[in-house]
Design a protein around this motif. Structure first.
Motif, PDB file in Angstrom:
ATOM      1  N   PHE A 102      33.158  43.066  46.990  1.00 22.77           N
ATOM      2  CA  PHE A 102      34.419  44.089  46.568  1.00 22.77           C
ATOM      3  C   PHE A 102      34.596  44.807  48.206  1.00 22.77           C
ATOM      4  O   PHE A 102      36.051  44.878  48.239  1.00 22.77           O
ATOM      5  CB  PHE A 102      34.038  44.917  45.881  1.00 22.77           C
ATOM      6  CG  PHE A 102      34.200  44.272  44.553  1.00 22.77           C
ATOM      7  CD1 PHE A 102      33.660  43.088  44.035  1.00 22.77           C
ATOM      8  CD2 PHE A 102      34.986  45.080  43.504  1.00 22.77           C
ATOM      9  CE1 PHE A 102      33.763  42.592  42.941  1.00 22.77           C
ATOM     10  CE2 PHE A 102      35.084  44.403  42.176  1.00 22.77           C
ATOM     11  CZ  PHE A 102      34.377  43.208  41.793  1.00 22.77           C
ATOM     12  N   LYS A 145      25.514  41.505  40.084  1.00 23.31           N
ATOM     13  CA  LYS A 145      25.525  42.821  40.560  1.00 23.31           C
ATOM     14  C   LYS A 145      25.486  42.510  42.365  1.00 23.31           C
ATOM     15  O   LYS A 145      26.483  43.189  42.927  1.00 23.31           O
ATOM     16  CB  LYS A 145      24.543  43.647  40.400  1.00 23.31           C
ATOM     17  CG  LYS A 145      24.901  44.854  39.389  1.00 23.31           C
ATOM     18  CD  LYS A 145      24.229  45.838  39.321  1.00 23.31           C
ATOM     19  CE  LYS A 145      22.853  45.756  38.779  1.00 23.31           C
ATOM     20  NZ  LYS A 145      22.045  47.028  38.452  1.00 23.31           N
ATOM     21  N   LEU A 166      38.676  38.046  40.993  1.00 24.33           N
ATOM     22  CA  LEU A 166      37.364  38.507  40.985  1.00 24.33           C
ATOM     23  C   LEU A 166      36.703  38.703  39.580  1.00 24.33           C
ATOM     24  O   LEU A 166      35.685  37.980  39.231  1.00 24.33           O
ATOM     25  CB  LEU A 166      37.165  39.619  41.413  1.00 24.33           C
ATOM     26  CG  LEU A 166      37.404  39.929  43.183  1.00 24.33           C
ATOM     27  CD1 LEU A 166      37.482  41.509  43.545  1.00 24.33           C
ATOM     28  CD2 LEU A 166      36.269  38.829  43.732  1.00 24.33           C
ATOM     29  N   LEU A 215      33.786  36.403  37.867  1.00 22.30           N
ATOM     30  CA  LEU A 215      32.738  36.953  37.155  1.00 22.30           C
ATOM     31  C   LEU A 215      32.523  36.546  35.733  1.00 22.30           C
ATOM     32  O   LEU A 215      31.531  36.582  35.140  1.00 22.30           O
ATOM     33  CB  LEU A 215      32.747  38.524  37.469  1.00 22.30           C
ATOM     34  CG  LEU A 215      32.455  38.940  38.901  1.00 22.30           C
ATOM     35  CD1 LEU A 215      32.618  40.538  38.871  1.00 22.30           C
ATOM     36  CD2 LEU A 215      31.074  38.530  39.504  1.00 22.30           C
ATOM     37  N   LYS A 221      28.853  41.278  43.479  1.00 23.16           N
ATOM     38  CA  LYS A 221      30.090  42.218  43.309  1.00 23.16           C
ATOM     39  C   LYS A 221      30.031  43.059  44.523  1.00 23.16           C
ATOM     40  O   LYS A 221      30.952  43.483  45.256  1.00 23.16           O
ATOM     41  CB  LYS A 221      29.854  42.834  41.923  1.00 23.16           C
ATOM     42  CG  LYS A 221      31.083  43.266  41.132  1.00 23.16           C
ATOM     43  CD  LYS A 221      30.784  43.921  40.019  1.00 23.16           C
ATOM     44  CE  LYS A 221      30.178  45.552  39.966  1.00 23.16           C
ATOM     45  NZ  LYS A 221      29.781  45.933  38.812  1.00 23.16           N
ATOM     46  N   ILE A 255      33.104  50.962  41.949  1.00 20.83           N
ATOM     47  CA  ILE A 255      33.733  49.830  42.563  1.00 20.83           C
ATOM     48  C   ILE A 255      34.829  50.290  43.095  1.00 20.83           C
ATOM     49  O   ILE A 255      35.657  51.383  42.365  1.00 20.83           O
ATOM     50  CB  ILE A 255      34.121  48.995  41.317  1.00 20.83           C
ATOM     51  CG1 ILE A 255      33.264  47.612  41.231  1.00 20.83           C
ATOM     52  CG2 ILE A 255      35.400  48.568  41.154  1.00 20.83           C
ATOM     53  CD1 ILE A 255      33.481  46.901  40.066  1.00 20.83           C
ATOM     54  N   ASN A 277      28.518  47.565  35.055  1.00 22.20           N
ATOM     55  CA  ASN A 277      29.782  47.576  35.475  1.00 22.20           C
ATOM     56  C   ASN A 277      30.354  49.083  35.582  1.00 22.20           C
ATOM     57  O   ASN A 277      31.418  49.165  36.315  1.00 22.20           O
ATOM     58  CB  ASN A 277      30.946  46.666  34.854  1.00 22.20           C
ATOM     59  CG  ASN A 277      30.468  45.292  34.965  1.00 22.20           C
ATOM     60  OD1 ASN A 277      30.969  44.742  36.107  1.00 22.20           O
ATOM     61  ND2 ASN A 277      29.958  44.605  34.230  1.00 22.20           N
TER      62      ASN A 277
END
Ligand SMILES: OC[C@H]1O[C@H](O)[C@@H](O)[C@@H](O)[C@@H]1O
Ligand SMILES: OC[C@H]1O[C@H](O)[C@@H](O)[C@@H](O)[C@@H]1O
Ligand SMILES: OC[C@H]1O[C@H](O)[C@@H](O)[C@@H](O)[C@@H]1O
Lengths: 266, 281, 266, 281, 266, 281
Positions: free
Chosen positions: B119, B112, B94, B98, B115, B84, B80
């Motif tokens: 995003f 991943k 989100l 997750l 994401k 981002i 993470n």
């Protein structure tokens, strides 16, 4: 009037609170309409704060940090607009223009942080790799504290320490310059909108920009809600159409693959 | 999103649909997730943008999931810390989504990939809704009241954002409860929604240009009876707000020529002061 | 003024005519604008009838019987609005509210008929099976007569027989109640529109509802024709688009079947 | 509509196209059909709706067709006693169309299937046009004139509906002359037309809500100079007619919760009287 | 005032210049707004020329020669409107109506040329076949000269030679006739628009005609630019949609041909 | 356009893309082509419309290309004497495009086919833009200023058309430089563009009818207090400009009945004078 030390300190505290919110974007008390109001309250002239808040909010419309950009800072602009207006008896419209240098100072400080805070990343990475949750959490406070303190210091210096030269500057300003600052405040939103357009405008969206512009020009209304509703109308119509188009396309693709498979099969 | 990844997600989904999940987190904890989502910008830098704040916000939850799995915690934290950036008010959904996936120990690369796929589009959608629609409307209405010195203006504005702040809580629950089914919704619609959000956003920006940018000439041409006011009798007859529109597009063109935004502000001030000095505005 | 017996009888006759039309929906003389006008004529105050007609028509907009529903009855409402206004010197706007109980009485009578006339169906079926055209035709007159008489009786009782208590009620009404009835008349159309929406509103039609609302709010005009024309514009654009979409879909389907046939063939 | 039925209709159509039909009915009789179409609601009941009136209206014509065929008359009467509901002003076309089919002794099930397939959609189309578009427009214009005491208002309204009454005659001729070709038109287009009619209808309803529902607060907030009128300085600045819109949607929501419409009227009156008593409206 | 011989000649010269431009459509100085202005200048009353130019331009809106048609001639109309207004002290609005016969005279002359200039075509063809560039070029001057001279002569006769009877006609005209001409000038554009519609109006474009009409009726503005912009909005939306439709169709066609090929192949 | 022809054009195109062309004409000459494009209507007749002027305008250029090829010059002149009609302001592009093709000695039939395929659609597009959009807008704005006696009105109008005149020069360069690639653009888009131009054109015409056709009744109905003005209290309440709209469609209907336009003008004058005499307008 002059800003007393207590007022200066109160302003600094308020700048830290609003500045934290500005950094995190949580309560939106960093917007001029709130910042000015509270500053007015601190200076004992709520009315002035509210009026300046309305005007400054409009001048900063469109100047958003979307996409990680940094516009002139609304916290400093809000504080200084009220401070200048109150301490020099300037009209708020002119004060907006005069407060802009302070707003830009803060903007540049934040931009500097946006770049330099990269330095913390290797530390963060290290803690992450080690699964060291506690240190990771703690490390997050450091940038926060730096930012908050910066807001406090800049606001204090601008509002309290710089008031004498500021007063001199303002009182010696010729009428055309004052008026020029006022004009600038009215034109300023153009910068924000141009920046938005750079991000969002693709040729196929131009008609929507145009309809919004035409409707707002032809039907003057006190806010853009009617225009937004018309945007909703077009968006919803397009939504249902896109969905049915997507279905058609999916079917087409299916047929194509099928066709290819069969060709291969033959 | 690659085909492979999607098929993995499919597996997860079908797993999920079978039975009611036995949730690791209490309602109160999910609410806290919503509130903690406000931390994403804490250590904002251009290098990673929201990554450290994003990780920080979710850390307590991962600690609970990976209580006895130090390596798991290391992995999730490291993963993470990748770059981002998205729209802050949408993070609760989100994060909730997750979180179910982490809880179900879905394959790391699947998470991943997801994401990364989600995003970007959500940044555009969120900005169109929050920055370019809600804020100017709330701000515009509030400002029009405040301008008369009525304190209801700022109060109204504040109320709107308190509501939005609060809404992070139900959104977190939504994301957590929908779980991977939320992906269906977002995935199927994200292209369409960002298209649709652009339509909405640009309509509003068009309206904002007309309402908020104020430029008006005071020049007269000719003299005496036949004299005409350049603004009222020529420009306004061609189209009202033609100057603001033209000026925005001038700035837009400069931006596309890679001129730094700060110069646009300087240009604006110089123009305003020169016009004032000449008595043309 | 008091309603004379002759006027009472004339009103009853008019109620029967308008009531028949209300049942059959032929000439639309059952709408308030006509009912009020004729009632005004009977009471010797055409002017009042016309004005009340205009106001009542607006209050009953949207309250349609579409889909076999029954709104408060326009014939009774129209008659009683004028009767109450004329005999008590009440403003028509208030009279609308006061006439509503009568309109609802008639509404419930008609709803009762809608249910109970089912009883005639077995008779109709029998005549149909026997091919007995003559009896079939005759049987149709019975519901018609029942309905027409009901209108006459209810109108006579309401307008003539009940006028004394009505007068007392109206004159003793406090100002806030009178004003309340007036307000109710203005809000009433909301009920009709909500009922329409329940039948017609699907998500994909919401944008059109919205554009109609926005346009009418922004461009106040004396009737909804401009809005209707904008509806026509969107409807026609959508019509031509749907036709071309239907063609594409038909082709797609054709290709699909062809594909399937070939697969089967292979 | 099943495929089989359509193909049968096709046969009929191709039969028809060959030559000019030798019509059993005079022009005057077809005109009478148009006028008799006003009888459909004569014996309205929830069980069969228009069936008995519909049968009654057409009975004289069937008597002529099945003069020497008692069984034929029985069949047609029985068939038409089935539940029917559609938009009255459109019946003349349908009656004209079905009359040609009866005259040509088209297969009974074909006729029935057709009737069932056509009537539903035509109800929606007709209502959108006649109840939700023509009536509010004619009523709105007429009322705006009548409100000033001018008798031209009701006269105008009456003229519109005399015209619509009269138009039943040419519509009956149209249905009768087009015959089964009318099916093509209606069939191909009915889905599209009802879609399109919904667009028109809802646009108009949106406009009607704004024009006809009158709600306006008289409350002031604050006192003295800074006092603001809640309606004029807040609600009207957000959006005019925002109260009517909200109230209609409140009622709509209640209806969807299966609340009886009569309660909505009661609610409206209670609200109005309470607001009046409080001096808020 | 009377038109002097010098003024008559100057008008003739101006008519030749504007007439040439009218024939070639190069600078659009043949439109009334220019023709009237220059004529006013020649007659020593620029103000009148400009005003008449504005009014006549509006009356001739839509009367275009698109598609090779010929509307009443704007050059003659422009000249004569100013001449009549100046020499008889008539209001320009009335003068427009009175100038129309002259405009129609010129219209018919030009229509005659449109037909009769066919006679030159065999000559042109011959030079082309022979590759005789020089003669080909020279021949083009003949129609040009004919047209230009016609403009000069017609304008001179109308403006100078006919002024006495014209004056008598105008001064003896009753009020209702004068007003009638004025009205006619206001209705005249209808003819041009009807002609445009005949060329351009297909059913699927009706909604756009309607929206233009509704918007212009509801939002009165000093020119049609807002309407044109709304047209641009719809046109652009439709443009992007048509492009994506065209792609889908192309794919469909491809699939169909593929399908057919395969069928053939099997 | 037949398939064969297109494929030929394809050949040409691929030839072209290979290298920078060594141009026969100087920049100045191409500019002259733009200016000479104003000659197309010189010898206008219904038989050939623009053909002789079109040929004349380009003749000097062909003389240069076919300096030593008398037959070539004969051919190109003869070919271009065929009927041609399109929108004059778009000719510079077409001329520039065809000039490259002549210069490259592209097959004669290819050029001819192309000309025939392009000119029709371009007439519609050009007319929608130049006659029905730019002219009424420029004229309308200019007229609204001129009506007050301000000379800026005609000056503004003139400026617009000087600009359009001048724009023929860059357009000619564009056509010449793009060469056959211009065909791609025009070909792919001409159907769509003419569709889109119709939308624009008809929207504007709708607006023009409302703005420019002036009809207004002065009749009163009734007398005394209740008297209503037919225009203000009836027609304007139904819809403003309803008379102009109706009248335009009456004329349109007459035109479709093949009535000569001149009669429409006569009708207009008779109507106006009669209405004036009756005192109804
Ligand atoms: O554009 C997405 C996102 O970018 C940054 O993270 C911030 O500016 C946010 O406010 C914005 O929503
Ligand atoms: O909805 C269709 C139809 O239903 C019922 O028959 C009546 O209410 C009609 O007025 C309506 O048109
Ligand atoms: O319609 C195309 C074209 O036709 C003729 O050539 C002339 O009227 C032009 O003005 C017009 O543009």
């Amino acid at each position: 009037m002059t800003i007393t030390l207590t007022q200066g300190i109160l302003i600094a505290v308020w700048a830290m609170i609003a500045g934290l919110d500005c950094w995190l974007q949580a309560f939106y008390i960093f917007r001029p309409i709130i910042v000015c109001t509270i500053t007015g309250l601190i200076l004992g002239d709520l009315q002035l704060g509210v009026i300046a808040g309305g005007l400054t909010e409009l001048a900063f419309a469109g100047l958003t940090p979307a996409g990680g950009t940094q516009p002139p800072n609304t916290v400093l602009c809000g504080i200084m607009t009220v401070v200048i207006a109150a301490s020099n008896n300037t009209a708020p419209t002119t004060a907006i223009g005069l407060s802009l240098p302070f707003a830009m100072l803060m903007q540049y400080i934040l931009l500097f942080y946006y770049s330099s805070f990269s330095l913390f990343m290797s530390k963060f990475d290290k803690y992450a790799e080690e699964g060291d949750a506690k240190s990771f959490k703690r490390l997050n406070y450091i940038p926060l504290i730096i930012v908050v303190l910066s807001f406090g210091i800049v606001a204090f210096l601008s509002a309290y320490a710089a008031q004498a030269p500021m007063h001199q500057l303002v009182t010696s300003m010729p009428q055309w310059l004052t008026h020029g600052f006022e004009l600038a405040g009215g034109i300023l939103p153009a910068v924000g909108f141009a920046m938005l357009l750079k991000v969002m405008l693709k040729p196929q969206y131009f008609p929507y920009l145009l309809i919004g512009f035409v409707v707002a020009s032809m039907i003057p209304f006190s806010n853009v809600l009617p225009v937004a509703l018309i945007g909703v109308v077009f968006a919803m119509i397009e939504y249902y159409r896109s969905r049915s188009d997507a279905k058609t396309e999916a079917k087409l693709k299916e047929l194509e693959t099928k066709g290819d498979d069969m060709e291969d099969g033959i | 999103m690659t085909w492979k990844m999607v098929s993995k997600v499919e597996d997860v989904k079908s797993d999920k649909k079978d039975g009611k999940k036995k949730s690791l987190f209490t309602n109160h904890e999910i609410s806290m997730l919503g509130i903690r989502s406000n931390l994403v910008q804490a250590s904002f830098s251009y290098e990673r943008m929201h990554a450290p704040g994003w990780t920080w916000a979710q850390l307590p939850f991962w600690e609970k999931i990976y209580k006895d799995d130090k390596q798991g915690l290391k992995d999730v934290m490291t993963d993470n810390m990748e770059f981002i950036n998205s729209s802050p008010p949408l993070y609760p959904i989100l994060m909730g989504l997750l979180l179910t996936m982490e809880e179900d120990h879905v394959d790391r690369t699947t998470i991943k990939g997801l994401k990364n796929a989600l995003f970007g589009p959500m940044a555009g959608i969120g900005d169109a809704i929050f920055w370019f629609t809600i804020m100017p409307i709330a701000g515009g209405i509030a400002a029009s009241i405040a301008k008369n010195g009525n304190v209801l203006g700022p109060l109204l504005f504040f109320a709107v954002y308190v509501f939005l702040f609060w809404s992070r809580i139900p959104l977190a629950h939504l994301g957590y409860n929908l779980g991977t089914r939320a992906i269906d919704v977002i995935e199927d619609n994200s292209k369409i929604i960002s298209h649709v959000a652009s339509i909405l956003g640009l309509t509003v920006i068009g309206g904002l240009i007309a309402s908020y940018v104020k430029m008006s000439l005071t020049i007269n041409i000719g003299a005496g009876n036949g004299a005409i006011n350049l603004q009222k009798q020529l420009l306004d007859k061609i189209f009202p707000n033609i100057l603001p529109f033209a000026f925005v597009f001038l700035l837009y063109w400069l931006l596309r020529k890679k001129v730094n935004p700060i110069w646009l502000i300087v240009l604006t001030f110089v123009l305003a002061i020169v016009m004032s000095a000449l008595g043309w505005m």
